[in-house]
Every structure is written in structure tokens, then in C-alpha cells.
Motif scaffolding. Structure first.
Motif, PDB file in Angstrom:
ATOM      1  N   LEU A  57       0.814  -1.218   0.000  1.00  0.00           N
ATOM      2  CA  LEU A  57       0.000   0.000   0.000  1.00  0.00           C
ATOM      3  C   LEU A  57       0.850   1.272   0.000  1.00  0.00           C
ATOM      4  CD1 LEU A  57      -2.955  -1.127   2.262  1.00  0.00           C
ATOM      5  CD2 LEU A  57      -3.031  -0.544  -0.168  1.00  0.00           C
ATOM      6  N   CYS A  58       2.022   1.221   0.609  1.00  0.00           N
ATOM      7  CA  CYS A  58       2.907   2.397   0.570  1.00  0.00           C
ATOM      8  C   CYS A  58       3.449   2.613  -0.840  1.00  0.00           C
ATOM      9  CB  CYS A  58       4.049   2.249   1.566  1.00  0.00           C
ATOM     10  SG  CYS A  58       3.541   2.576   3.258  1.00  0.00           S
ATOM     11  N   ALA A  59       3.817   1.535  -1.503  1.00  0.00           N
ATOM     12  CA  ALA A  59       4.293   1.667  -2.884  1.00  0.00           C
ATOM     13  C   ALA A  59       3.176   2.194  -3.776  1.00  0.00           C
ATOM     14  CB  ALA A  59       4.799   0.323  -3.396  1.00  0.00           C
ATOM     15  N   LEU A  60       1.974   1.669  -3.575  1.00  0.00           N
ATOM     16  CA  LEU A  60       0.827   2.144  -4.335  1.00  0.00           C
ATOM     17  C   LEU A  60       0.538   3.605  -4.006  1.00  0.00           C
ATOM     18  CD1 LEU A  60      -1.484   1.424  -6.282  1.00  0.00           C
ATOM     19  CD2 LEU A  60      -2.829   0.776  -4.267  1.00  0.00           C
ATOM     20  N   GLY A  61       0.538   3.931  -2.730  1.00  0.00           N
ATOM     21  CA  GLY A  61       0.288   5.314  -2.315  1.00  0.00           C
ATOM     22  C   GLY A  61       1.329   6.275  -2.854  1.00  0.00           C
ATOM     23  N   ALA A  62       2.574   5.866  -2.867  1.00  0.00           N
ATOM     24  CA  ALA A  62       3.643   6.737  -3.377  1.00  0.00           C
ATOM     25  C   ALA A  62       3.531   6.917  -4.883  1.00  0.00           C
ATOM     26  CB  ALA A  62       5.004   6.157  -3.017  1.00  0.00           C
ATOM     27  N   SER A  63       3.010   5.929  -5.575  1.00  0.00           N
ATOM     28  CA  SER A  63       2.955   6.004  -7.036  1.00  0.00           C
ATOM     29  C   SER A  63       1.861   6.935  -7.544  1.00  0.00           C
ATOM     30  CB  SER A  63       2.764   4.608  -7.636  1.00  0.00           C
ATOM     31  OG  SER A  63       1.455   4.130  -7.356  1.00  0.00           O
ATOM     32  N   VAL A  64       0.851   7.235  -6.716  1.00  0.00           N
ATOM     33  CA  VAL A  64      -0.244   8.084  -7.190  1.00  0.00           C
ATOM     34  C   VAL A  64       0.060   9.568  -7.065  1.00  0.00           C
ATOM     35  CG1 VAL A  64      -2.006   6.345  -6.737  1.00  0.00           C
ATOM     36  CG2 VAL A  64      -1.522   8.070  -5.002  1.00  0.00           C
ATOM     37  N   PHE A  65       1.161   9.907  -6.431  1.00  0.00           N
ATOM     38  CA  PHE A  65       1.515  11.311  -6.284  1.00  0.00           C
ATOM     39  C   PHE A  65       2.383  11.760  -7.440  1.00  0.00           C
ATOM     40  CE2 PHE A  65       0.831  10.065  -1.789  1.00  0.00           C
ATOM     41  CZ  PHE A  65      -0.299  10.826  -1.594  1.00  0.00           C
ATOM     42  N   ASP A  66       2.074  12.894  -7.955  1.00  0.00           N
ATOM     43  CA  ASP A  66       2.800  13.472  -9.077  1.00  0.00           C
ATOM     44  C   ASP A  66       4.216  13.843  -8.644  1.00  0.00           C
ATOM     45  OD1 ASP A  66       3.707  14.836 -11.278  1.00  0.00           O
ATOM     46  OD2 ASP A  66       2.320  16.512 -11.078  1.00  0.00           O
ATOM     47  N   PRO A  67       5.244  13.219  -9.227  1.00  0.00           N
ATOM     48  CA  PRO A  67       6.617  13.525  -8.829  1.00  0.00           C
ATOM     49  C   PRO A  67       7.017  14.961  -9.159  1.00  0.00           C
ATOM     50  CG  PRO A  67       6.614  12.045 -10.702  1.00  0.00           C
ATOM     51  CD  PRO A  67       5.183  12.206 -10.262  1.00  0.00           C
ATOM     52  N   GLU A  68       6.260  15.613 -10.014  1.00  0.00           N
ATOM     53  CA  GLU A  68       6.540  17.009 -10.342  1.00  0.00           C
ATOM     54  C   GLU A  68       5.684  17.944  -9.498  1.00  0.00           C
ATOM     55  OE1 GLU A  68       9.013  17.808 -12.394  1.00  0.00           O
ATOM     56  OE2 GLU A  68       9.351  15.659 -12.622  1.00  0.00           O
ATOM     57  N   GLY A  69       5.054  17.421  -8.465  1.00  0.00           N
ATOM     58  CA  GLY A  69       4.160  18.208  -7.618  1.00  0.00           C
ATOM     59  C   GLY A  69       4.920  19.082  -6.640  1.00  0.00           C
ATOM     60  N   THR A  70       4.219  19.512  -5.620  1.00  0.00           N
ATOM     61  CA  THR A  70       4.786  20.409  -4.616  1.00  0.00           C
ATOM     62  C   THR A  70       5.834  19.688  -3.779  1.00  0.00           C
ATOM     63  OG1 THR A  70       3.163  19.800  -2.941  1.00  0.00           O
ATOM     64  CG2 THR A  70       2.560  21.598  -4.459  1.00  0.00           C
ATOM     65  N   VAL A  71       6.539  20.471  -2.991  1.00  0.00           N
ATOM     66  CA  VAL A  71       7.543  19.909  -2.087  1.00  0.00           C
ATOM     67  C   VAL A  71       6.866  18.954  -1.103  1.00  0.00           C
ATOM     68  CG1 VAL A  71       9.176  20.491  -0.251  1.00  0.00           C
ATOM     69  CG2 VAL A  71       9.073  21.882  -2.320  1.00  0.00           C
ATOM     70  N   GLU A  72       5.672  19.309  -0.627  1.00  0.00           N
ATOM     71  CA  GLU A  72       4.949  18.450   0.311  1.00  0.00           C
ATOM     72  C   GLU A  72       4.583  17.117  -0.331  1.00  0.00           C
ATOM     73  OE1 GLU A  72       3.096  16.861   3.586  1.00  0.00           O
ATOM     74  OE2 GLU A  72       4.509  18.505   3.435  1.00  0.00           O
ATOM     75  N   LEU A  73       4.106  17.145  -1.566  1.00  0.00           N
ATOM     76  CA  LEU A  73       3.773  15.904  -2.258  1.00  0.00           C
ATOM     77  C   LEU A  73       5.012  15.042  -2.456  1.00  0.00           C
ATOM     78  CD1 LEU A  73       1.197  16.960  -5.007  1.00  0.00           C
ATOM     79  CD2 LEU A  73       0.789  15.615  -2.954  1.00  0.00           C
ATOM     80  N   GLU A  74       6.111  15.669  -2.764  1.00  0.00           N
ATOM     81  CA  GLU A  74       7.363  14.928  -2.948  1.00  0.00           C
ATOM     82  C   GLU A  74       7.803  14.289  -1.632  1.00  0.00           C
ATOM     83  OE1 GLU A  74      10.598  13.123  -4.649  1.00  0.00           O
ATOM     84  OE2 GLU A  74       8.803  13.954  -5.575  1.00  0.00           O
ATOM     85  N   ARG A  75       7.624  14.983  -0.521  1.00  0.00           N
ATOM     86  CA  ARG A  75       7.979  14.434   0.794  1.00  0.00           C
ATOM     87  C   ARG A  75       7.118  13.206   1.105  1.00  0.00           C
ATOM     88  NH1 ARG A  75       6.309  14.089   5.708  1.00  0.00           N
ATOM     89  NH2 ARG A  75       4.443  15.320   5.418  1.00  0.00           N
ATOM     90  N   VAL A  76       5.832  13.295   0.828  1.00  0.00           N
ATOM     91  CA  VAL A  76       4.929  12.163   1.072  1.00  0.00           C
ATOM     92  C   VAL A  76       5.332  10.985   0.183  1.00  0.00           C
ATOM     93  CG1 VAL A  76       2.543  11.340   0.902  1.00  0.00           C
ATOM     94  CG2 VAL A  76       3.023  13.607   1.838  1.00  0.00           C
ATOM     95  N   ARG A  77       5.635  11.266  -1.068  1.00  0.00           N
ATOM     96  CA  ARG A  77       6.030  10.211  -2.001  1.00  0.00           C
ATOM     97  C   ARG A  77       7.316   9.522  -1.533  1.00  0.00           C
ATOM     98  NH1 ARG A  77       8.739   8.891  -6.550  1.00  0.00           N
ATOM     99  NH2 ARG A  77       9.977  10.760  -6.726  1.00  0.00           N
ATOM    100  N   ARG A  78       8.305  10.304  -1.142  1.00  0.00           N
ATOM    101  CA  ARG A  78       9.579   9.732  -0.677  1.00  0.00           C
ATOM    102  C   ARG A  78       9.390   8.929   0.610  1.00  0.00           C
ATOM    103  NH1 ARG A  78      12.756  13.902   0.682  1.00  0.00           N
ATOM    104  NH2 ARG A  78      11.480  15.507  -0.270  1.00  0.00           N
ATOM    105  N   THR A  79       8.542   9.432   1.504  1.00  0.00           N
ATOM    106  CA  THR A  79       8.263   8.716   2.746  1.00  0.00           C
ATOM    107  C   THR A  79       7.581   7.382   2.445  1.00  0.00           C
ATOM    108  OG1 THR A  79       8.075  10.793   3.964  1.00  0.00           O
ATOM    109  CG2 THR A  79       7.088   8.860   4.985  1.00  0.00           C
ATOM    110  N   GLY A  80       6.652   7.385   1.507  1.00  0.00           N
ATOM    111  CA  GLY A  80       5.968   6.146   1.114  1.00  0.00           C
ATOM    112  C   GLY A  80       6.923   5.129   0.520  1.00  0.00           C
TER     113      GLY A  80
END
Length: 124
Positions: A30-53
Motif C-alpha cells: 500500500l505504501c508503494a501504491l500510495g507513493a505512485s499516485v503522487f505526481d513527482p513534479e508536484g509540490t515539495v509536500e507531495l514529494e515528501r509524502v512520495r519519498r516517505t511512502g
């Protein structure tokens, strides 16, 4: 690691170990799935969530492997792995809490943290 003294204790130990490994596997998925739905070109916050996932998925996968592979890992090493996993899962849950639609990932992170805590309690 000292083996459980009775057959019933052994079964309980193996069940707890398997439950923890299952929680790690589900969290990693679920973390891999959750990280994959965030746009890697998004905001710094989205990138932090993606990296954490992604980090949570990797740590949970490594913990699952440590729990399921036949190896001579000592109790102290296993305890360190479980504590690392628990800590990263709690961080993952907090990160996913900030994102709408990531509730399942956050819940899986929390369940994995609880499973790691409960399994650590069985270690002598």
C-alpha cells in the motif's frame, strides 16, 4: 535467540512472527501504491509524502524478508530491524494522513507498527 520452551509457545511465536511479516507485506504494497499516485513534479509536500511512502515500502519489505527467511539473525539484530520498521511506519502514517485518498496506506502503516511492537514483545 532462545527458542520457546513449549510447543504451544512455539506456535504462538511463529504465528506472531507470521502476522508481523504479513502486516509488513501489506504495508509495503500500500505504501508503494500510495507513493505512485503522487505526481513527482508536484509540490515539495507531495514529494515528501512520495519519498516517505517509498522508504516505508522498502523498510517493510526488508523487515518481511528478515522475518520469513531462514537465517541466523540474532535477536538484537531482529529487534533493531523491527524498531526501524515501526518508526518508519509511524512516519509513513503521518505523511499519508496529510493526503486525501491515502487513508488505506496510513492505516496499513499503523497496523504494521502495531504488529512490529507486538512481535518485539514476544522476543526474550
Amino acid at each position: 535467540m532462545t527458542p520457546p520452551s513449549s510447543q504451544q509457545e512455539l506456535y504462538g511465536y511463529l504465528e506472531d512472527r507470521f502476522a508481523c511479516a504479513q502486516a509488513c507485506t501489506e504495508c509495503a504494497r500500500l505504501c508503494a501504491l500510495g507513493a505512485s499516485v503522487f505526481d513527482p513534479e508536484g509540490t515539495v509536500e507531495l514529494e515528501r509524502v512520495r519519498r516517505t511512502g517509498i522508504m516505508c515500502a522498502e523498510v517493510c519489505d526488508a523487515t518481511c524478508r528478515a522475518l520469513t527467511e531462514e537465517n541466523d539473525q540474532d535477536e538484537a539484530g531482529l529487534r533493531v530491524q523491527l524498531e526501524w520498521c515501526r518508526t518508519i511506519c509511524l512516519q509513513g502514517a503521518q505523511a499519508f494522513d496529510t493526503r486525501p485518498g491515502a487513508e488505506k496506506s496510513a492505516a496499513a502503516c499503523r497496523a504494521c507498527a502495531v504488529a512490529c511492537t507486538e512481535f518485539m514483545a514476544t522476543l526474550t
